[in-house]
Write a protein that holds these residues in place. Sequence first.
Motif, PDB file in Angstrom:
ATOM      1  N   VAL A   1       9.885   2.488  -2.873  1.00 50.66           N
ATOM      2  CA  VAL A   1       9.391   1.230  -2.313  1.00 50.66           C
ATOM      3  C   VAL A   1       8.621   0.436  -3.364  1.00 50.66           C
ATOM      4  O   VAL A   1       8.837  -0.772  -3.545  1.00 50.66           O
ATOM      5  N   GLU A   2       7.705   1.102  -4.074  1.00 56.29           N
ATOM      6  CA  GLU A   2       6.872   0.380  -5.029  1.00 56.29           C
ATOM      7  C   GLU A   2       7.705  -0.212  -6.162  1.00 56.29           C
ATOM      8  O   GLU A   2       7.441  -1.321  -6.637  1.00 56.29           O
TER       9      GLU A   2
ATOM     10  N   THR B   1       3.651   5.579   1.859  1.00 48.33           N
ATOM     11  CA  THR B   1       4.511   4.445   2.148  1.00 48.33           C
ATOM     12  C   THR B   1       4.666   4.217   3.645  1.00 48.33           C
ATOM     13  O   THR B   1       4.767   5.167   4.428  1.00 48.33           O
ATOM     14  N   LYS B   2       4.674   2.944   4.036  1.00 48.59           N
ATOM     15  CA  LYS B   2       4.729   2.566   5.452  1.00 48.59           C
ATOM     16  C   LYS B   2       6.158   2.434   5.958  1.00 48.59           C
ATOM     17  O   LYS B   2       6.379   2.183   7.142  1.00 48.59           O
TER      18      LYS B   2
ATOM     19  N   ASP C   1       0.856  -1.191   0.000  1.00 47.17           N
ATOM     20  CA  ASP C   1       0.000   0.000   0.000  1.00 47.17           C
ATOM     21  C   ASP C   1       0.887   1.235   0.000  1.00 47.17           C
ATOM     22  O   ASP C   1       1.318   1.714   1.047  1.00 47.17           O
ATOM     23  N   THR C   2       1.161   1.756  -1.178  1.00 43.72           N
ATOM     24  CA  THR C   2       2.113   2.863  -1.288  1.00 43.72           C
ATOM     25  C   THR C   2       1.422   4.212  -1.498  1.00 43.72           C
ATOM     26  O   THR C   2       2.056   5.170  -1.934  1.00 43.72           O
ATOM     27  N   SER C   3       0.110   4.273  -1.180  1.00 41.90           N
ATOM     28  CA  SER C   3      -0.546   5.582  -1.226  1.00 41.90           C
ATOM     29  C   SER C   3       0.158   6.545  -0.278  1.00 41.90           C
ATOM     30  O   SER C   3       0.297   7.739  -0.564  1.00 41.90           O
TER      31      SER C   3
END
Length: 330
Positions: free
Chosen positions: A270-271, A263-264, A259-261
């Motif tokens: 990251v994506e 980034t965690k 879930d890169t809306s």
Amino acid sequence: MSNLNLSLAMGDYDRTRPIYDGRVKIDGVDPVCMLLSPEEMFFRAFRHQAFDISELSLSSYSISVARGEPHYVAVPIFLSRAFRHTSIYIRTDKGISTPADLRGRRIGIAEYQLSANVWVRGILKDEYGLGAEDIVWVRGGMNTAGRPEKIKVDLPPNVKVEEAPQGATLNAMLAAGEIDGFIGPRAPLCYDEEHPHVGRLFTDSIGAAEDYFRRTAIFPIMHVLGVRRRLADEHPWLPGALLKAFTRSKAMSDAALADTSATKVTMPFVEDNLRRARNLMGNDIWSYGVDQNRKVLETFLGYHYEQGLSPRKVDVNELFHPATLESFSL
């Protein structure tokens, strides 16, 4: 019936955090969680059996199984995995540019039995024809002098291991050029501090690891989850409950990573890196369970025996509680 109150030692990872913060429950268990470094966990677990459930070094655990004296029994939860092409550090001013140049060199190691070191030695042998007997191993503490092996090891006479001088650290020896390199799961401080003559053997470590995976389909395993054997005997449902909970916990971390809306993790790209890894390794890049990791485990256990750490070659199924070797299906 009340839940078991059990101590649980593990690293602070995205894949363990849902266990720690309570989002994922372990059936029948109220855990007392401790987030510790591998060095502290493993020393306390193997020296003093300090925890009911603990992350364990795959190598040290394999030694205990091979010797017939394991205090823990493993669950096929692999809390640490890593490509170890990043783990070979060299003096760049000593004529070392290829793995073959390590022959006859003095290379520092914190412990001969470290899982990372088993993998590196195995890769050097399989890929480059360099055996453990072809290097002089200098054993000592990385940043603090006098680190012991967690479990005493009896190595073949052709494996040359020297103790670092009293009071010396491997980091200081590498920085001073008193050893030719270092192999281990952590970078030496002098590398992190950008010492002008300390670098990695594989300068393109990602490219080397990707090529290795394409040819071998091996993503090396470092750590397993272990439960005190007495507890598993008394509560045969416990290993399966741990497998279930830790698998759910990793699934939550996988979903969060994708879930890169927003980034965690505190890292750009990251994506793109996740897509790159999945294109190479498939969607389940960090798989748990025995069947999907049998080749990786068999390779490791072969290295372990060849390098003199196991007095006999251990079978993969010996490592794990029988209840975790199969699962139900709908």
